[in-house]
Design a protein around this motif. Sequence first.
Motif, PDB file in Angstrom:
ATOM      1  N   GLN A 220      39.975  41.320  44.589  1.00  0.00           N
ATOM      2  CA  GLN A 220      40.816  42.482  44.893  1.00  0.00           C
ATOM      3  C   GLN A 220      41.526  42.311  46.226  1.00  0.00           C
ATOM      4  OE1 GLN A 220      41.421  44.952  42.600  1.00  0.00           O
ATOM      5  NE2 GLN A 220      43.068  45.368  44.070  1.00  0.00           N
ATOM      6  N   LYS A 221      40.886  41.639  47.157  1.00  0.00           N
ATOM      7  CA  LYS A 221      41.522  41.377  48.451  1.00  0.00           C
ATOM      8  C   LYS A 221      42.752  40.490  48.276  1.00  0.00           C
ATOM      9  CE  LYS A 221      37.339  41.787  51.241  1.00  0.00           C
ATOM     10  NZ  LYS A 221      36.330  41.030  52.004  1.00  0.00           N
ATOM     11  N   LEU A 222      42.629  39.469  47.432  1.00  0.00           N
ATOM     12  CA  LEU A 222      43.765  38.600  47.151  1.00  0.00           C
ATOM     13  C   LEU A 222      44.904  39.391  46.510  1.00  0.00           C
ATOM     14  CD1 LEU A 222      41.979  35.426  45.708  1.00  0.00           C
ATOM     15  CD2 LEU A 222      43.183  35.590  47.886  1.00  0.00           C
ATOM     16  N   LYS A 223      44.546  40.272  45.585  1.00  0.00           N
ATOM     17  CA  LYS A 223      45.553  41.090  44.910  1.00  0.00           C
ATOM     18  C   LYS A 223      46.218  42.049  45.889  1.00  0.00           C
ATOM     19  CE  LYS A 223      43.565  40.970  40.244  1.00  0.00           C
ATOM     20  NZ  LYS A 223      43.065  41.782  39.112  1.00  0.00           N
ATOM     21  N   ASP A 224      45.427  42.643  46.770  1.00  0.00           N
ATOM     22  CA  ASP A 224      45.986  43.583  47.749  1.00  0.00           C
ATOM     23  C   ASP A 224      46.934  42.872  48.710  1.00  0.00           C
ATOM     24  OD1 ASP A 224      44.565  45.646  46.617  1.00  0.00           O
ATOM     25  OD2 ASP A 224      42.943  45.611  48.099  1.00  0.00           O
ATOM     26  N   MET A 225      46.580  41.653  49.117  1.00  0.00           N
ATOM     27  CA  MET A 225      47.459  40.882  49.996  1.00  0.00           C
ATOM     28  C   MET A 225      48.778  40.571  49.287  1.00  0.00           C
ATOM     29  SD  MET A 225      45.052  38.226  52.154  1.00  0.00           S
ATOM     30  CE  MET A 225      44.020  37.652  50.803  1.00  0.00           C
ATOM     31  N   SER A 226      48.694  40.266  47.996  1.00  0.00           N
ATOM     32  CA  SER A 226      49.890  39.977  47.201  1.00  0.00           C
ATOM     33  C   SER A 226      50.758  41.222  47.071  1.00  0.00           C
ATOM     34  CB  SER A 226      49.495  39.468  45.817  1.00  0.00           C
ATOM     35  OG  SER A 226      48.721  38.300  45.909  1.00  0.00           O
ATOM     36  N   LYS A 227      50.103  42.349  46.827  1.00  0.00           N
ATOM     37  CA  LYS A 227      50.826  43.617  46.636  1.00  0.00           C
ATOM     38  C   LYS A 227      51.627  43.992  47.873  1.00  0.00           C
ATOM     39  CE  LYS A 227      49.961  48.204  44.680  1.00  0.00           C
ATOM     40  NZ  LYS A 227      48.894  49.104  44.164  1.00  0.00           N
ATOM     41  N   LYS A 228      51.055  43.746  49.048  1.00  0.00           N
ATOM     42  CA  LYS A 228      51.733  44.089  50.300  1.00  0.00           C
ATOM     43  C   LYS A 228      53.033  43.304  50.474  1.00  0.00           C
ATOM     44  CE  LYS A 228      47.639  45.523  52.878  1.00  0.00           C
ATOM     45  NZ  LYS A 228      46.698  45.186  53.995  1.00  0.00           N
ATOM     46  N   LEU A 229      53.094  42.129  49.876  1.00  0.00           N
ATOM     47  CA  LEU A 229      54.298  41.311  50.004  1.00  0.00           C
ATOM     48  C   LEU A 229      55.467  41.856  49.190  1.00  0.00           C
ATOM     49  CD1 LEU A 229      52.867  37.672  49.862  1.00  0.00           C
ATOM     50  CD2 LEU A 229      53.574  38.967  51.872  1.00  0.00           C
ATOM     51  N   ILE A 230      55.180  42.584  48.126  1.00  0.00           N
ATOM     52  CA  ILE A 230      56.283  43.089  47.294  1.00  0.00           C
ATOM     53  C   ILE A 230      56.538  44.575  47.497  1.00  0.00           C
ATOM     54  CG2 ILE A 230      55.938  41.324  45.531  1.00  0.00           C
ATOM     55  CD1 ILE A 230      54.800  43.582  43.726  1.00  0.00           C
ATOM     56  N   ILE A 231      55.595  45.275  48.096  1.00  0.00           N
ATOM     57  CA  ILE A 231      55.805  46.695  48.392  1.00  0.00           C
ATOM     58  C   ILE A 231      55.841  46.829  49.910  1.00  0.00           C
ATOM     59  CG2 ILE A 231      54.963  49.046  48.076  1.00  0.00           C
ATOM     60  CD1 ILE A 231      53.517  48.123  45.600  1.00  0.00           C
TER      61      ILE A 231
END
Length: 230
Positions: free
Chosen positions: A52-63
């Motif tokens: 989930q941490k990896l996903k959250d880091m990814s999400k921050k890049l597009i939002i």
Amino acid sequence: MVIENNGYFSELNEWYDDILIYNIVGFLHIYGRMSFKEIKENINDPNGDPIQKLKDMSKKLIIKNHILAICELDKLKYVKRGRRAADRKRHIKTVLFLFNVAYATELGIRLDFDNFFKNGEDNFQIEHINAIGYNDKTNEIDEINGKEKDFILNLSLLDKETNQDLSFNSFSIKQKMLKKDEYARRLLPCTNAVFKKCFSKDSSNMDFWSKEDGCAYIEKMKSTLKKFLN
């Protein structure tokens, strides 16, 4: 893709065998400009789920600063010139590549970072699916008009060489060209799906990219990213 110090991405055995982790780590390294050490520190943090941490880091890049939610990605527009152009292009490329990461993972595909990012460089360019300088209009099909052609419903990623070869050709000509081995082996999963119209609801006209096709593409992008990141 050569990793820091020496060796290749596949040498990170603990990540390589897990397609989900492998694809996200590659994305964060290239588009998040994160070192493998930084990524590993985040994964190894005992607080919380590492995936989930990896996903959250990814999400921050597009939002960015929560200004643009996933449900509003259809508002993303390509800007060729001006003060915001470089930042907007990078944002769109980041969104499109994360879509490829999510879609590839959904299909069980391990992205070939060595092939896509030779010498560790981002070689992808934004491609207009329905070319800006080409009029594909027919009386029966709802065409994507000039103003809409710069929105993400009409954008995909191609490597620089392929993008230059396709130039301002029509959608149908691009389709034929991309079937050739020299181009097909360099295609990202979503770009391949777009030109095969895999996301489109109407398969009656396979030689044309309509507004309906673009809207179906955006809906697939949103639903795939939501499922992947949550």
